[in-house]
Scaffold this active site. Structure first.
Site: not given
Ligand code: PEP
Ligand code: MG
Length: 575
Positions: A189, A431, A455, A502
């Site tokens: 993150h 994911e 993920d 995404c």
């Molecule tokens: C992902 O897992 O690609 C995603 C966009 O969600 P996050 O990064 O918020 O887990």
């Molecule tokens: Mg994710």
């Protein structure tokens, strides 16, 4: 001068002083004291400091969030002035000759546990406040800088073991030139946040962190994944020149950012933004986003002390969806757990948090969290193009369960006389590998897919996305990940559904030609990446990208795929 290698996490080059962010642990050494009165004086001083910090926290929170959130600090002041707490701690210091730190810790812990034992959500949440105020006071007693963020007063590069989302929200972004962390991978993150802010970052430098001292001059090369400590004049000159070349490239990309993304042979795709809050609206629009492909709703939950009400969520989602008018905004339901913790949502500790009750699994077991969010979304989606999607779906049954609750909320809202979205598209994130494999079945029960490669990669490769030691494995460029993406896109297209992506890969220049060639319909990325992505898509042909995808899927490693793309599409090399 010293060079340290890490993982490139956010494009760009930055040069500046190191601000070493140290969230020091509280360690209370057991010892016997000799002078209880002197010990008590120490406490009185720490208490005074704590109370004035709480006043300041109240003032800032009032300004940034509002009275309801700020009130929490007034409540904490009351706790620190509570005669029962003070007398209990005092008598322990006097009678047992233990240090004030030990007395305060044990007393507040015992109060907190008593509150937790009462089955009342409000009182349990107060336990958290007692612990919070106690830890603030203990840090003052021990002389541990409580809020490293507060001492960031000049533009600096933030250097840390790791940064939690809550650490990061506290930082004054005007003073953040770059990030450099010992832990984390390219989809941790910290990395996502850095890219969202357009701030260069290198993560996963491991023990290299120990080489960096506060105030060292640093170069962060967010493309090459390198950190240079105290660079010589020649190196500074070289990186300053690269910084200017990148700026030129950015200007070129910005010139096309408000045009549609169309390949040289006329194939158009959508380029949309990943945003985390209302602040992201303007940067997405400025960057040329054609909508929002991922609204990470958890940020609304992270930056506060209590659950947002349905009404507050409604206003928040509506503000964002209305800002984009007819352009789509895809709201993702609450995605917490794993490395995203919300202190006031009770989630039992897990041995493998990424494999446990997170995201939709948590929501499906907690209607008190899920239903207000769905209701708020249904209300906010009236008169605009708001869509909903759900993270971490593993089975067709998950979608059936979601739909049941969704329909229930719709019925309730209509009965209550609310305006609700006439038709709201429902999608899921792909994911988990099971969802990719079952895409042909899942496509029957949803309107669209959005592939969450951050993920999907960690689950496919069994490689923790936050663990720097497995960063090469946790790369979306692994052939297995591309093959799953192909299955998903082909399955959806066979039933006339569209597919977005995404995860962080959508904005990676190296990945775009392959994703384009696989037939991806929508690319959702952090706003700063949008101009570069559009510039690249506008410069290649769809036919060429299809050939690239076909060839890349035959290669045998992450590195082979990267090398192949660099050779085949020179436009992917920034700067
Ligand atoms: C992902 O897992 O690609 C995603 C966009 O969600 P996050 O990064 O918020 O887990
Ligand atoms: Mg994710």
């Amino acid at each position: 001068m010293k060079l340290i290698s890490g993982i490139p996490a956010s494009y760009g080059i930055t040069i500046g002083p190191a601000f070493v962010f140290d969230r020091a642990e509280i360690v209370i050494e057991p010892h016997t004291i000799e002078d209880p009165a002197a010990e008590w004086l120490r406490f009185e001083k720490a208490r005074k400091d704590t109370l004035s910090q709480l006043d300041e926290a109240y003032r800032v929170t009032m300004e940034e969030c509002g009275e309801e959130e700020a009130e929490i600090f007034n409540a904490q002041k009351l706790m620190l002035n509570d005669p029962e707490l003070i007398n209990t701690a005092k008598s322990r210091v006097e009678n047992e000759l233990i240090s004030i730190e030990a007395a305060l810790y044990e007393t507040t812990e015992s109060f907190a546990r008593q509150l937790e034992a009462i089955e009342d959500e409000y009182l349990s949440a107060r336990a958290l406040d007692i612990r919070d105020v106690s830890s603030r006071c203990l840090r003052n007693l021990l002389g541990i800088n409580k809020s490293p963020a507060a001492s960031l007063t000049i533009p600096s590069i933030i250097v840390a073991q790791d940064l939690t989302p809550s650490d990061t929200v506290l930082l004054d972004k005007d003073f953040v030139l770059g990030f450099c962390t010992a832990e984390g991978g390219s989809t941790s993150h910290t990395a996502i946040l850095a890219r969202g802010l357009g701030i260069p970052a290198v993560v996963g430098i491991g023990e290299g962190l120990e080489e960096i001292k506060p105030g060292d001059n640093l170069v962060i090369d967010g493309d090459g994944g390198e950190v240079i400590i105290n660079p010589d004049k020649k190196t500074i000159k070289e990186f300053t020149a690269r910084q200017s070349r990148l700026k030129e490239l950015q200007a070129e990309a910005e010139a096309v950012s408000h045009q549609p993304a169309i390949t040289t042979d006329g194939h158009q795709v959508e380029v949309v933004a990943n945003i985390g809050n209302v602040d992201g609206i303007q940067s997405a629009l400025d960057a040329g986003a054609e909508g929002v492909g991922l609204l990470r709703s958890e940020f609304l939950y992270l930056e506060r002390q209590n659950l947002p009400s349905e009404e507050e969520q409604y206003q928040y989602y509506k503000t964002i969806a209305d800002a984009f008018g007819e352009r789509p905004v895809i709201l993702r339901s609450l995605d917490v757990g794993g490395d995203k913790e919300i202190p006031y949502i009770d989630m039992p500790p897990e041995t493998n948090p990424f494999l446990g009750v997170r995201a939709i699994r948590l929501c499906l077991t907690r209607p008190d969290l899920f239903k207000p969010q769905l209701r708020a979304a249904l209300r906010a989606g009236y008169g605009n193009n708001l869509k909903l999607m759900f993270p971490m779906v593993a089975t067709v049954g998950d979608v059936e369960d979601i739909r049941e609750i969704f329909e229930e909320c719709k019925k309730e809202l209509r009965a209550e006389g609310h305006d609700v979205a006439e038709k709201m598209d429902i999608g899921i994130m792909i994911e988990i590998p099971s969802a990719a494999v079952l895409a042909d079945q899942l496509t029957d029960v949803v309107d669209f897919f959005s592939i969450g490669t951050n993920d999907l990669t960690q689950y496919t490769m069994a490689a923790d996305r936050t663990n720097a030691h497995v960063a090469t494995l946790a790369s979306g460029f692994q052939p297995a990940v591309f093959r799953l993406i192909k299955i998903v896109i082909d399955s959806a297209h066979a039933k006339g559904k569209w597919v977005g992506l995404c995860g962080e890969m959508a904005g990676e220049l190296l990945a775009i030609p392959i994703l384009l060639g696989l037939g991806l319909d929508e690319f959702s990325m952090n706003p700063p990446a949008i101009p570069f992505a559009k510039r690249l898509i506008n410069s290649i042909s769809y036919e060429h990208s299809k050939q690239i995808a076909e060839n890349a899927l035959q290669l045998r490693s992450d590195q082979e795929i990267r090398d192949y793309i660099k050779k085949e599409v020179p436009e992917v090399n920034p700067g």
